[in-house]
Design a protein around this motif. Structure first.
Motif, PDB file in Angstrom:
ATOM      1  N   TRP A 188      37.257 -30.911 -37.351  1.00 19.19           N
ATOM      2  CA  TRP A 188      38.260 -30.846 -36.061  1.00 19.19           C
ATOM      3  C   TRP A 188      37.939 -29.300 -35.909  1.00 19.19           C
ATOM      4  O   TRP A 188      38.301 -28.307 -36.736  1.00 19.19           O
ATOM      5  N   THR A 193      39.405 -26.509 -33.160  1.00 17.17           N
ATOM      6  CA  THR A 193      40.400 -26.161 -32.522  1.00 17.17           C
ATOM      7  C   THR A 193      39.992 -25.015 -31.524  1.00 17.17           C
ATOM      8  O   THR A 193      39.759 -23.830 -31.939  1.00 17.17           O
ATOM      9  N   ARG A 220      40.586 -22.575 -35.256  1.00 16.00           N
ATOM     10  CA  ARG A 220      40.633 -23.410 -36.513  1.00 16.00           C
ATOM     11  C   ARG A 220      39.406 -24.521 -36.587  1.00 16.00           C
ATOM     12  O   ARG A 220      39.183 -24.738 -35.716  1.00 16.00           O
ATOM     13  N   ARG A 277      41.740 -29.941 -29.561  1.00 15.58           N
ATOM     14  CA  ARG A 277      41.480 -30.076 -30.809  1.00 15.58           C
ATOM     15  C   ARG A 277      40.098 -31.337 -30.531  1.00 15.58           C
ATOM     16  O   ARG A 277      40.433 -32.221 -29.978  1.00 15.58           O
ATOM     17  N   HIS A 278      39.000 -30.961 -31.231  1.00 18.93           N
ATOM     18  CA  HIS A 278      37.886 -31.787 -31.024  1.00 18.93           C
ATOM     19  C   HIS A 278      37.141 -32.365 -32.290  1.00 18.93           C
ATOM     20  O   HIS A 278      36.874 -31.204 -33.109  1.00 18.93           O
TER      21      HIS A 278
END
Length: 188
Positions: free
Chosen positions: A171, A173, A181, A69-70
């Motif tokens: 965010w 994913t 996501r 997750r970034h």
């Protein structure tokens, strides 16, 4: 004495190989540096995957973004090709935000206790899975309602609302090289 020479040579080669391997191992006695939880991998290390080619050798291709997750700013959305282009950032909250802002000689504590650092302007284009869950803030999505509520959108709608500005950060994913996501982070 002649039979000893091959054995001695083999032992010498093995000891050199072991010594070389020992030198290439990372120093585990060093203390790890503290890194924020919500950051991407450093720009200097590019993970790779191997893919076979016709002559049965392998070549290395860089991974666009490692699984996880970034925090990122979305720069472009292509709903026809089902891709997004992101700029990975570092996102800090609370006390960590104040500390990181101070390191960068910025206002500390930062407004709303949120600090965003963009240490690397590299853009990454990633495929978005058809079943990816995409959520945006109600106001970003163009709906009326509470600014703290999120709504689910299809990728083509995200492409429409992003150019209006005021969106993000998000965010993103990633699993197996695909976006699974996308979720907008509420920033007051």
């Amino acid at each position: 004495m002649r039979p000893m020479r091959p054995i001695a040579t083999a032992l010498l080669v093995a000891s050199v190989a072991v010594a070389g391997c020992a030198r290439s191992q990372p120093d585990r006695s060093a203390t790890p540096s503290s890194a924020p939880v919500a950051t991407a991998a450093p720009a200097t290390s590019t993970p790779t995957t191997q893919s076979p080619v016709a002559d049965d050798t392998t070549r290395r291709e860089p991974v666009v973004l490692v699984d996880g997750r970034h925090p990122a700013n979305i720069k472009a959305v292509d709903p026809d090709r089902r891709t997004i282009t992101v700029d990975v950032i570092q996102l800090y909250f609370g006390e960590q935000a104040a500390s990181e802002a101070a390191k960068d000689h910025q206002e500390s504590p930062p407004p709303n206790d949120i600090y965003i650092r963009n240490a690397n302007p590299r853009l990454r284009t990633l495929p978005v899975r058809r079943d990816a869950i995409i959520t945006c803030n109600t106001l970003t999505a163009g709906y009326t309602g509470s600014a703290t509520k999120d709504v689910q959108l299809p990728l083509d709608r995200l492409a429409i609302v992003l150019p209006r500005g005021g969106a993000g950060p998000f965010w993103v994913t990633v699993r197996h090289g695909q976006v699974t996501r996308i979720a907008e982070q509420y920033v007051p």
